[in-house]
Design an enzyme around this catalytic site. Structure first.
Site, PDB file in Angstrom:
ATOM      1  CE  LYS A 136       1.516 -15.268   6.513  1.00 32.13           C
ATOM      2  NZ  LYS A 136       0.931 -15.410   5.570  1.00 32.13           N
ATOM      3  CB  CYS A 169      -6.160  -6.820  -5.479  1.00 26.25           C
ATOM      4  SG  CYS A 169      -5.110  -7.421  -7.211  1.00 26.25           S
ATOM      5  CD  GLU A 186      -9.585  -4.479  -1.966  1.00 25.87           C
ATOM      6  OE1 GLU A 186      -9.421  -4.089  -2.663  1.00 25.87           O
ATOM      7  OE2 GLU A 186      -9.377  -4.616  -1.110  1.00 25.87           O
ATOM      8  CD  GLU A 190      -2.005  -5.844  -6.173  1.00 29.04           C
ATOM      9  OE1 GLU A 190      -2.439  -5.548  -5.535  1.00 29.04           O
ATOM     10  OE2 GLU A 190      -2.234  -7.151  -7.407  1.00 29.04           O
ATOM     11  N   GLY A 245      -1.825  -7.767  -0.731  1.00 31.93           N
ATOM     12  CA  GLY A 245      -2.775  -7.790   0.783  1.00 31.93           C
ATOM     13  C   GLY A 245      -3.288  -6.268   0.582  1.00 31.93           C
ATOM     14  CB  THR A 283      -2.213  -5.208   6.657  1.00 35.37           C
ATOM     15  OG1 THR A 283      -2.927  -6.143   6.854  1.00 35.37           O
ATOM     16  CG2 THR A 283      -0.670  -6.570   6.828  1.00 35.37           C
ATOM     17  N   GLY A 284      -0.002  -3.125   4.446  1.00 33.47           N
ATOM     18  CA  GLY A 284       1.041  -2.811   3.668  1.00 33.47           C
ATOM     19  C   GLY A 284       1.288  -1.805   4.316  1.00 33.47           C
TER      20      GLY A 284
HETATM   21  P1  NDP Z   1      -3.900  -8.896   5.152  1.00 33.35           P
HETATM   22  O1  NDP Z   1      -3.407  -7.966   4.421  1.00 33.35           O
HETATM   23  O2  NDP Z   1      -3.981  -8.629   6.239  1.00 33.35           O
HETATM   24  O3  NDP Z   1      -3.303 -10.093   4.467  1.00 33.35           O
HETATM   25  C1  NDP Z   1      -2.692 -10.328   3.331  1.00 33.35           C
HETATM   26  C2  NDP Z   1      -1.108 -10.988   4.001  1.00 33.35           C
HETATM   27  O4  NDP Z   1      -0.338  -9.839   4.782  1.00 33.35           O
HETATM   28  C3  NDP Z   1      -1.265 -12.549   4.313  1.00 33.35           C
HETATM   29  O5  NDP Z   1      -0.761 -13.578   3.897  1.00 33.35           O
HETATM   30  C4  NDP Z   1      -1.656 -11.610   5.990  1.00 33.35           C
HETATM   31  O6  NDP Z   1      -0.835 -12.909   6.789  1.00 33.35           O
HETATM   32  C5  NDP Z   1       0.240 -11.044   5.685  1.00 33.35           C
HETATM   33  N1  NDP Z   1      -0.303 -10.088   7.643  1.00 33.35           N
HETATM   34  C6  NDP Z   1      -1.088  -9.869   8.289  1.00 33.35           C
HETATM   35  N2  NDP Z   1      -0.578  -9.348   8.834  1.00 33.35           N
HETATM   36  C7  NDP Z   1       0.883  -8.588   9.052  1.00 33.35           C
HETATM   37  C8  NDP Z   1       1.537  -8.607   9.680  1.00 33.35           C
HETATM   38  N3  NDP Z   1       2.432  -7.701  10.444  1.00 33.35           N
HETATM   39  N4  NDP Z   1       3.100  -7.928   8.603  1.00 33.35           N
HETATM   40  C9  NDP Z   1       3.468  -8.972   8.280  1.00 33.35           C
HETATM   41  N5  NDP Z   1       1.854  -9.978   7.436  1.00 33.35           N
HETATM   42  C10 NDP Z   1       1.357  -9.540   7.491  1.00 33.35           C
HETATM   43  O7  NDP Z   1      -5.047  -8.974   4.245  1.00 33.35           O
HETATM   44  P2  NDP Z   1      -6.384  -9.767   4.819  1.00 33.35           P
HETATM   45  O8  NDP Z   1      -6.825 -11.491   4.401  1.00 33.35           O
HETATM   46  O9  NDP Z   1      -6.720  -9.320   6.724  1.00 33.35           O
HETATM   47  O10 NDP Z   1      -7.225  -9.298   4.069  1.00 33.35           O
HETATM   48  C11 NDP Z   1      -8.398  -8.204   4.067  1.00 33.35           C
HETATM   49  C12 NDP Z   1      -8.434  -7.345   3.468  1.00 33.35           C
HETATM   50  O11 NDP Z   1      -7.565  -7.175   2.015  1.00 33.35           O
HETATM   51  C13 NDP Z   1      -9.811  -7.593   1.885  1.00 33.35           C
HETATM   52  O12 NDP Z   1     -10.845  -7.728   2.388  1.00 33.35           O
HETATM   53  C14 NDP Z   1      -9.464  -7.107   1.080  1.00 33.35           C
HETATM   54  O13 NDP Z   1     -10.373  -6.467   0.969  1.00 33.35           O
HETATM   55  C15 NDP Z   1      -7.690  -6.707   0.885  1.00 33.35           C
HETATM   56  N6  NDP Z   1      -7.336  -7.447   0.283  1.00 33.35           N
HETATM   57  C16 NDP Z   1      -6.247  -7.161  -0.946  1.00 33.35           C
HETATM   58  C17 NDP Z   1      -5.750  -8.447  -1.841  1.00 33.35           C
HETATM   59  C18 NDP Z   1      -5.028  -7.956  -3.015  1.00 33.35           C
HETATM   60  O14 NDP Z   1      -4.464  -8.723  -4.025  1.00 33.35           O
HETATM   61  N7  NDP Z   1      -4.840  -6.126  -3.341  1.00 33.35           N
HETATM   62  C19 NDP Z   1      -5.599  -9.667  -1.564  1.00 33.35           C
HETATM   63  C20 NDP Z   1      -6.516 -10.107  -0.138  1.00 33.35           C
HETATM   64  C21 NDP Z   1      -7.191  -9.185   0.409  1.00 33.35           C
HETATM   65  P3  NDP Z   1      -2.552 -14.022   7.425  1.00 33.35           P
HETATM   66  O15 NDP Z   1      -3.014 -13.629   6.788  1.00 33.35           O
HETATM   67  O16 NDP Z   1      -1.843 -15.427   6.856  1.00 33.35           O
HETATM   68  O17 NDP Z   1      -2.176 -13.541   9.023  1.00 33.35           O
END
Ligand code: NDP
Length: 500
Positions: A177, A286, A386, A252, A230, A234-235
């Site tokens: 996804k 990240c 972050e 991660e 992410g 959310t993790g």
């Molecule tokens: P998220 O952690 O929300 O998103 C990461 C992934 O998880 C996306 O595919 C998202 O889907 C999915 N997701 C969201 N909610 C759920 C759920 N309930 N169950 C399963 N999967 C889910 O990141 P954000 O886009 O909201 O970014 C927020 C912050 O995260 C950023 O500001 C940054 O600080 C951090 N981040 C960290 C990253 C890293 O590499 N460690 C990468 C990106 C962000 P979708 O977005 O399509 O709804």
């Protein structure tokens, strides 16, 4: 691909174009890229079923050699289309086309090749049991089954590669996804896997919101493992949703990585490294070195020279090969950066530098100017959490001990940098930092052979390298008694009488 204006989900060997259409616009300039079909819960369940069938009927019986050969073909196919991939990646994320062409796409291709060619991973190993001399053991690294991979929006192609190539190599099928903001290169990878000859369902790609697609994956009983990248928030939700079916979860997550600059560094080199460490991809990585820890005696000179380097960075349209400043990938992220910085400044942080870019960048795009802030109050949210944008916070330290203390005073532990000509000192410092990757006189450089992941709230498990492949396996022990004689006549205390 360039002429395709509509992308569907890749399910069971086909592109499924039925469902809710959403228009994607480019963060570079607001222009329309095309339409994407979001998968419904039912479509995600179909994708999971198809990956489960592909695992049981086909992939489980495909040899490691054949799996590697298919990965090699996939790398070749993406290579042939690398310019299209780079173009699409930059349009969709707003990152500079130079970065897509020189980093994201070629590195992703190299990393698929790494998994096609590596020879560290063995599907089994032999052991002896010292307690029972007449026996042997075989330890097998069996695939998990169907892996659910949930990826963020910042490096969509690399993330799709990191989550699929090692999982497929280890014998799993995958439901990937990508973020609904940036699904395009992951969807293309799904199509190209079919073109390369992967069986239908070995790699399904379904996009849409996390609440629907991600949640269905995290909760499905037919998925044995979730690999998530992410935010930490959310993790935690994913980990909790996965617990109902006792899934393995690797995470991660976010970071607030320190880049530690000692006065005895090569300043010219360290300046470039600190700039590269934070402003690459406009800080949306990240492991970005978002906390500059600089020794007091060189702080003023360092910040002043860094500001001059930022001044020289070229803002403009990221699709132009000469542009350095990437856009911010989505409005939600731009709002988050803006709010965090404004609140930080209202809370006492000082703005040390901000680049003027507004008049130069495309008017319909999403941009945040390269910025430097500082504050003696290390507890401020902006110094602890972050930001995921081009905002560097500067903290000074007196000596090695204080540098380590400040660096480790964080809930996160993803990465760090240490800059010093004294390599022994740098290694000593690196070995005390609570982080998964530490660069000495370098930053960001990734190797597919090196596992990456976080300490503390930056995550669980590792991606890439042998450790990353092993994450996608479960261990099976087969105990063989070669001698047909009882190994323990008292059977751990239970006396079994001879005869009937
Ligand atoms: P998220 O952690 O929300 O998103 C990461 C992934 O998880 C996306 O595919 C998202 O889907 C999915 N997701 C969201 N909610 C759920 C759920 N309930 N169950 C399963 N999967 C889910 O990141 P954000 O886009 O909201 O970014 C927020 C912050 O995260 C950023 O500001 C940054 O600080 C951090 N981040 C960290 C990253 C890293 O590499 N460690 C990468 C990106 C962000 P979708 O977005 O399509 O709804």
């Amino acid at each position: 691909m360039a002429n395709s204006k509509k992308w569907g989900n890749i399910i069971g060997g086909k592109e499924d174009l039925e469902g809710d259409n959403h228009i994607l616009t480019s963060p570079a300039d607001g222009s329309e890229i095309g339409e994407v079909v979001y998968a419904s819960k039912a479509k995600v369940e179909t994708a999971i079923d198809s990956s489960a069938a592909a695992f049981e009927n086909k992939w489980l019986h495909t040899s490691l050699r054949d799996r590697k050969s298919l990965l090699q073909k996939l790398a070749h196919r993406v290579m042939e289309r690398s310019d299209e991939y780079a173009n699409l990646e930059s349009l969709n994320t707003g990152k500079t086309i130079r970065q897509s062409m020189l980093m994201d796409i070629p590195l992703g291709i190299e990393h698929i090749r790494y998994f096609a060619e590596e020879n560290e991973f063995r599907e089994s190993r032999k052991i002896s049991h010292p307690e029972y001399p007449d026996t042997t053991g075989e330890i097998q690294f069996a695939p998990m089954g169907v892996v659910g991979a949930i990826a963020p929006w910042n490096v969509p192609f690399l993330m799709a590669v990191w989550k699929t190539a090692p999982a497929l190599l280890a014998g799993n099928t995958v439901v990937l996804k990508p973020s609904h903001f940036t699904p395009l290169t992951a969807l293309e990878l799904g199509k190209d896997a079919l073109y390369a000859g992967f069986p239908p369902g070995a790699l399904n790609v379904v996009t849409g919101s996390g609440d629907v697609v991600g949640d269905t994956i995290a909760k499905s009983r037919k998925i044995s493992m979730v690999s998530f990248t992410g935010s930490t928030t959310t993790g935690k939700r994913v980990m909790s949703a996965a617990s109902a079916s006792v899934k393995k979860v690797t995470l991660e997550l976010g970071g607030k990585s320190p880049n530690i600059v000692f006065a005895d560094c090569d300043i010219d080199h360290a300046l470039k490294g600190v700039l590269f460490g934070l402003y690459l991809n406009s800080g949306q990585l990240c492991e970005s070195g978002s906390r500059l820890l600089v020794q007091s005696s060189i702080k003023e000179e360092f910040v002043s020279r860094l500001s001059k380097l930022l001044e020289a960075m070229k803002a403009g349209n990221p699709m132009d090969m000469t542009t350095d400043v990437s856009a911010i990938s989505n409005r939600k992220q731009l709002d988050k950066i803006t709010t965090m910085v404004n609140e930080g400044i209202a809370g006492g942080a000082t703005l040390l530098y901000r680049k003027e870019i507004q008049a130069i960048v495309p008017s319909g795009g999403l941009y945040y100017p390269p910025t430097i802030i500082s504050s003696p109050n290390l507890g401020l949210e902006i110094l602890q959490e972050e930001i995921f944008g081009p905002v560097l916070s500067v903290v000074e330290f007196r000596d090695e001990k204080e540098a380590i203390e400040i660096a480790n005073k964080s809930d996160y532990g993803l990465a760090a940098g240490v800059w010093s000509k004294d390599i022994e000192k740098a290694k000593r410092v690196a070995s005390t930092l609570m982080a998964g990757t530490i660069w000495i006189n370098e930053y960001h450089l990734l190797s597919a052979a090196a596992p990456r992941g976080g300490f503390k709230q930056s995550g669980v498990g590792r991606e890439l390298g042998l450790e990353g492949i092993l994450e996608y396996t479960q261990t099976r022990h087969i105990f063989v008694n070669k001698g047909f004689n009882d190994q323990d006549t008292v059977a751990y205390g239970l006396v079994i009488a001879e005869g009937e």
